[in-house]
Design a protein around this motif. Sequence first.
Motif, mmCIF file in Angstrom:
data_model
loop_
_atom_site.group_PDB
_atom_site.id
_atom_site.type_symbol
_atom_site.label_atom_id
_atom_site.label_comp_id
_atom_site.label_asym_id
_atom_site.label_seq_id
_atom_site.Cartn_x
_atom_site.Cartn_y
_atom_site.Cartn_z
ATOM 1 N N CYS A 143 -31.876 0.893 40.725
ATOM 2 C CA CYS A 143 -31.101 0.727 41.946
ATOM 3 C C CYS A 143 -31.043 -0.754 42.328
ATOM 4 N N LEU A 144 -30.139 -1.071 43.247
ATOM 5 C CA LEU A 144 -30.080 -2.437 43.767
ATOM 6 C C LEU A 144 -31.402 -2.797 44.433
ATOM 7 N N SER A 145 -31.838 -4.030 44.236
ATOM 8 C CA SER A 145 -33.049 -4.505 44.915
ATOM 9 C C SER A 145 -32.691 -4.928 46.341
ATOM 10 N N ASP A 146 -33.701 -5.095 47.177
ATOM 11 C CA ASP A 146 -33.473 -5.570 48.545
ATOM 12 C C ASP A 146 -32.780 -6.930 48.539
ATOM 13 N N GLU A 147 -33.155 -7.794 47.607
ATOM 14 C CA GLU A 147 -32.556 -9.123 47.507
ATOM 15 C C GLU A 147 -31.075 -9.028 47.148
ATOM 16 N N GLN A 148 -30.732 -8.126 46.247
ATOM 17 C CA GLN A 148 -29.336 -7.948 45.859
ATOM 18 C C GLN A 148 -28.518 -7.402 47.025
ATOM 19 N N ILE A 149 -29.087 -6.459 47.764
ATOM 20 C CA ILE A 149 -28.402 -5.910 48.938
ATOM 21 C C ILE A 149 -28.208 -7.007 49.979
ATOM 22 N N ASP A 150 -29.228 -7.835 50.196
ATOM 23 C CA ASP A 150 -29.108 -8.954 51.135
ATOM 24 C C ASP A 150 -27.989 -9.900 50.708
ATOM 25 N N ASP A 151 -27.897 -10.187 49.410
ATOM 26 C CA ASP A 151 -26.851 -11.074 48.890
ATOM 27 C C ASP A 151 -25.467 -10.468 49.132
ATOM 28 N N ILE A 152 -25.326 -9.168 48.920
ATOM 29 C CA ILE A 152 -24.055 -8.484 49.168
ATOM 30 C C ILE A 152 -23.710 -8.555 50.660
ATOM 31 N N CYS A 153 -24.690 -8.413 51.529
ATOM 32 C CA CYS A 153 -24.458 -8.510 52.983
ATOM 33 C C CYS A 153 -24.004 -9.912 53.380
ATOM 34 N N LEU A 196 -21.067 -5.009 42.345
ATOM 35 C CA LEU A 196 -21.941 -3.950 41.846
ATOM 36 C C LEU A 196 -22.175 -4.033 40.336
ATOM 37 N N GLN A 197 -21.120 -4.151 39.558
ATOM 38 C CA GLN A 197 -21.293 -4.178 38.104
ATOM 39 C C GLN A 197 -21.968 -5.459 37.634
ATOM 40 N N TYR A 198 -21.825 -6.530 38.393
ATOM 41 C CA TYR A 198 -22.548 -7.765 38.069
ATOM 42 C C TYR A 198 -24.059 -7.506 38.139
ATOM 43 N N TYR A 199 -24.486 -6.790 39.170
ATOM 44 C CA TYR A 199 -25.916 -6.533 39.361
ATOM 45 C C TYR A 199 -26.448 -5.380 38.513
ATOM 46 N N LEU A 200 -25.642 -4.315 38.367
ATOM 47 C CA LEU A 200 -26.158 -3.087 37.756
ATOM 48 C C LEU A 200 -25.558 -2.736 36.401
#
Length: 89
Positions: free
Chosen positions: A55-65, A26-30
């Motif tokens: 907020c997190l982008s869809d791409e960032q959420i996909d990467d986390i998944c 999370l902190q890496y992205y935000l």
Amino acid sequence: MSSSSSLNQYWLPNQEIHKKVITQELQYYLGPEATVRPFTREGEDGFLITTPGPCLSDEQIDDICVKSKEMWEKQAAARSQTRSEKPLK
């Protein structure tokens, strides 16, 4: 220092997200002020994210998944290896 009224808060379902992964990423992205905590909304478990920025982008959420899936696979492999190393009684 930004006031709490300027923070963005939003919820993500934990369906495909490993707690350890989102906590680490999370902190890496935000940024360093972003926080995440377990949160239940309308009976569904997930994560409440608070951030002063976007907020997190869809791409960032996909990467986390994707990283979460890898984490679960590593944990499952470790569990099966541990079980196979135990002597049978």
